[in-house]
Scaffold this motif. Structure first.
Motif, PDB file in Angstrom:
ATOM      1  N   THR A   1       0.807  -1.225   0.000  1.00 43.73           N
ATOM      2  CA  THR A   1       0.000   0.000   0.000  1.00 43.73           C
ATOM      3  C   THR A   1       0.835   1.267   0.000  1.00 43.73           C
ATOM      4  OG1 THR A   1      -1.777  -1.150   1.182  1.00 43.73           O
ATOM      5  CG2 THR A   1      -1.817   1.258   1.215  1.00 43.73           C
ATOM      6  N   HIS A   2       1.922   1.270   0.741  1.00 45.28           N
ATOM      7  CA  HIS A   2       2.703   2.489   0.958  1.00 45.28           C
ATOM      8  C   HIS A   2       4.041   2.422   0.223  1.00 45.28           C
ATOM      9  CE1 HIS A   2      -0.116   3.374   4.234  1.00 45.28           C
ATOM     10  NE2 HIS A   2       0.052   2.104   4.606  1.00 45.28           N
ATOM     11  N   ASN A   3       4.427   3.539  -0.359  1.00 44.66           N
ATOM     12  CA  ASN A   3       5.740   3.646  -1.003  1.00 44.66           C
ATOM     13  C   ASN A   3       6.330   5.017  -0.683  1.00 44.66           C
ATOM     14  OD1 ASN A   3       7.998   3.205  -2.560  1.00 44.66           O
ATOM     15  ND2 ASN A   3       7.005   3.710  -4.495  1.00 44.66           N
ATOM     16  N   LEU A   4       7.329   5.031   0.179  1.00 38.94           N
ATOM     17  CA  LEU A   4       8.008   6.264   0.562  1.00 38.94           C
ATOM     18  C   LEU A   4       9.444   6.205   0.087  1.00 38.94           C
ATOM     19  CD1 LEU A   4       8.288   8.939   2.211  1.00 38.94           C
ATOM     20  CD2 LEU A   4       8.972   7.485   4.155  1.00 38.94           C
ATOM     21  N   GLN A   5       9.874   7.242  -0.613  1.00 45.20           N
ATOM     22  CA  GLN A   5      11.267   7.311  -1.054  1.00 45.20           C
ATOM     23  C   GLN A   5      11.823   8.692  -0.744  1.00 45.20           C
ATOM     24  OE1 GLN A   5      11.758   7.312  -5.377  1.00 45.20           O
ATOM     25  NE2 GLN A   5       9.534   7.305  -5.620  1.00 45.20           N
ATOM     26  N   VAL A   6      13.034   8.707  -0.213  1.00 48.43           N
ATOM     27  CA  VAL A   6      13.716   9.953   0.143  1.00 48.43           C
ATOM     28  C   VAL A   6      15.106   9.909  -0.484  1.00 48.43           C
ATOM     29  CG1 VAL A   6      14.558  11.424   1.992  1.00 48.43           C
ATOM     30  CG2 VAL A   6      12.441  10.117   2.311  1.00 48.43           C
ATOM     31  N   TRP A   7      15.405  10.900  -1.316  1.00 50.40           N
ATOM     32  CA  TRP A   7      16.663  10.959  -2.056  1.00 50.40           C
ATOM     33  C   TRP A   7      17.398  12.255  -1.722  1.00 50.40           C
ATOM     34  CZ3 TRP A   7      18.570   7.671  -5.967  1.00 50.40           C
ATOM     35  CH2 TRP A   7      17.717   6.620  -6.347  1.00 50.40           C
ATOM     36  N   ASP A   8      18.718  12.209  -1.844  1.00 50.15           N
ATOM     37  CA  ASP A   8      19.512  13.432  -1.865  1.00 50.15           C
ATOM     38  C   ASP A   8      20.601  13.307  -2.926  1.00 50.15           C
ATOM     39  OD1 ASP A   8      19.878  16.068  -0.355  1.00 50.15           O
ATOM     40  OD2 ASP A   8      21.932  15.322  -0.553  1.00 50.15           O
ATOM     41  N   TYR A   9      20.750  14.362  -3.739  1.00 51.72           N
ATOM     42  CA  TYR A   9      21.766  14.436  -4.793  1.00 51.72           C
ATOM     43  C   TYR A   9      22.649  15.641  -4.491  1.00 51.72           C
ATOM     44  CZ  TYR A   9      18.281  11.628  -7.378  1.00 51.72           C
ATOM     45  OH  TYR A   9      17.374  10.672  -7.773  1.00 51.72           O
ATOM     46  N   TYR A  10      23.938  15.397  -4.308  1.00 52.33           N
ATOM     47  CA  TYR A  10      24.832  16.461  -3.852  1.00 52.33           C
ATOM     48  C   TYR A  10      26.046  16.590  -4.763  1.00 52.33           C
ATOM     49  CZ  TYR A  10      28.053  19.025  -0.797  1.00 52.33           C
ATOM     50  OH  TYR A  10      28.931  19.941  -0.280  1.00 52.33           O
ATOM     51  N   MET A  11      26.259  17.803  -5.285  1.00 55.15           N
ATOM     52  CA  MET A  11      27.446  18.122  -6.071  1.00 55.15           C
ATOM     53  C   MET A  11      28.142  19.285  -5.368  1.00 55.15           C
ATOM     54  SD  MET A  11      27.851  18.302 -10.208  1.00 55.15           S
ATOM     55  CE  MET A  11      26.563  19.510 -10.476  1.00 55.15           C
TER      56      MET A  11
END
Length: 468
Positions: A257-267
């Motif tokens: 039922t649930h889909n949580l995604q947390v991303w970080d992109y760092y340059m």
């Protein structure tokens, strides 16, 4: 106050997606969440449906023979171009053939290898003067090319809990994406590690160093360039900022039922992108649905932050996007996709939107997005789409849809080439998509843009092929 994520490190992968060539992706989702907004289609073009040709104890050859005709009418002839009409974009059209062949090894105690060659040609039939906006060849060279699209080695444990990959690959993530909805996908050089040891949880991290991809690169996309060179930031800063790649990391929780995604992109000396999305999926009374919330934040960091402030007169990258959506499909074949995005009153949209193939936004057009308007600073966008998947045997695999997208622009920031304000932009699109079990596929899309104080823009894309 600027949000500071510059201490967050790590690297790559995830995102569910379906595409023309179906770039390989790593995903822990238990449901069919659509992660990008190029089209909400129930028709999927997936590589794993194709058996290819097997030889020498498990080695496999697969391919995609793609061809397409594209036409972009900006009401601005390249024979007599006006730099103040539609940002100087000129009428473009052309026919192209894009062959792609892959060789994949069998699994050797968890290790595997894949290599892919690709190219693009028009056999010399197109008029180069009409190729500036086709984004198949480099817009300057306008010449056929071939490229080593993929070459990577992967190791995966028998239980699938751990995977490591290094090399060049058509990677799929929300903000760095193969974006394979056109002629040739983007590809990225780097390495990543994925951990799926814990139930319903995926952790991944890695580093993207270079990119190739004409459609989405800020450099010559027919060649490999560093992620900093391929970015859309000010060219003057790229000349002094040095070559850099992007560190990225993800946490994902997903169940039925649930889909949580947390991303970080760092340059380090360019900018940081923070991405978070939650989707709630379910079924009821013959309907399946996906309700989603999304937050994206862009912040200039390091040398770029200083350069924009001191050299470019106070410019900066400092804004966020808040979005929501509801996608639903009935078992009779009808589907509806609704979305809205809200851009904050901050600078930097032109430096970041669409960079590296990332188009996860919930309310864009089918062909045109944000490049036509003068600015999306402090803007809102709204999308409504109606589609239908044919159920009868004679039309099996066909999806049709129509989309309306409205951009509510802020005339203080969005202006045409003559400085006239733009209050709104209307996009009207229709699409027909077909995918068969025998490997044949086709997508035809038409879209028209009605933008304040600009002549009408319209485009047609007819792209199809055979996959084996």
């Amino acid at each position: 106050m600027p949000i500071d994520y510059s201490k967050i490190t790590a690297a790559l992968l995830l995102a569910t997606t379906s595409s023309l060539l179906a770039s390989e992706s790593i995903d822990n989702a238990q449901n069919n969440t659509v992660e990008d907004d190029h089209a909400y289609e129930t028709v999927s073009h997936l590589d794993d449906k194709k058996e290819g040709y097997t030889f020498a104890d498990g080695w496999k050859v697969t391919g995609d023979m793609r061809a397409g005709y594209v036409s972009y009418d900006y009401s601005n002839s390249p024979k007599h171009p006006d730099p103040n009409i539609n940002k100087g974009h000129m009428d473009s059209h052309g026919f192209y053939v894009i062959p792609k062949i892959s060789i994949a090894s069998p699994d050797y105690q968890g290790f595997s290898f894949k290599i892919t060659g690709a190219g693009a040609t028009d056999f010399g039939i197109n008029d180069p003067i009409y190729e500036s906006r086709n984004f198949v060849f480099d817009p300057t060279d306008k010449a056929s090319f071939a490229i080593l699209q993929e070459a990577y080695i992967s190791y995966k444990t028998a239980d699938g809990a751990h995977q490591f990959l290094a090399g060049a690959k058509e990677t799929v993530t929300p903000m760095i994406d193969a974006d394979d909805w056109y002629m040739l996908a983007n590809s990225f050089q780097g390495a990543y590690y994925v951990n799926k040891r814990f139930e319903n949880i995926m952790l991944a991290g890695g580093y993207f160093y270079k990119m190739a991809g004409v459609w989405d690169s800020g450099a010559n996309g027919t060649e490999w360039h560093t992620m900093s060179e391929a970015s859309f930031v000010d060219s003057g800063y790229k000349a002094v900022g040095g070559d850099e790649g992007v560190w990225a990391g993800v946490f994902q929780y997903s169940d039925d039922t649930h889909n949580l995604q947390v991303w970080d992109y760092y340059m380090q000396d360019y900018y940081n992108t923070f991405f978070a999305q939650y989707d709630y999926t379910g079924k009821a009374n013959g309907f399946s649905y996906d309700a989603g919330l999304q937050f994206i934040d862009f912040q200039g960091v390091g040398g770029l932050e200083d350069y924009y402030r001191d050299v470019l007169g106070g410019r900066e990258i400092d804004y966020s996007i808040y979005s929501l959506r509801l996608n639903t499909q009935h078992e009779n074949g009808i589907d509806v996709a609704l979305g809205a995005s809200f851009y904050t009153d901050g600078d930097g949209t032109g430096d970041t939107l669409g960079a590296w193939g990332g188009y996860p936004y919930f309310a864009n057009g089918m062909i045109f997005h944000f490049f036509e308007a003068g600015s999306l600073r402090n803007a809102n966008s709204y999308k409504a789409q109606l589609g239908y998947t044919f159920k009868n045997e004679s039309l099996k695999g066909v999806w049709i849809g129509a989309r309306y997208t409205y951009f509510d622009l802020d005339p203080e920031y969005s202006k045409n080439g003559n400085g006239e304000p733009q209050d709104g932009m209307n996009l009207y699109g229709i699409r027909v998509s077909y995918s068969a079990d025998n490997g044949i596929y086709f997508t035809g899309t038409y879209e028209m843009v009605d933008l304040d104080n600009e002549p009408t823009t319209q485009a047609l894309r007819l792209i199809g092929g055979y996959k084996f």
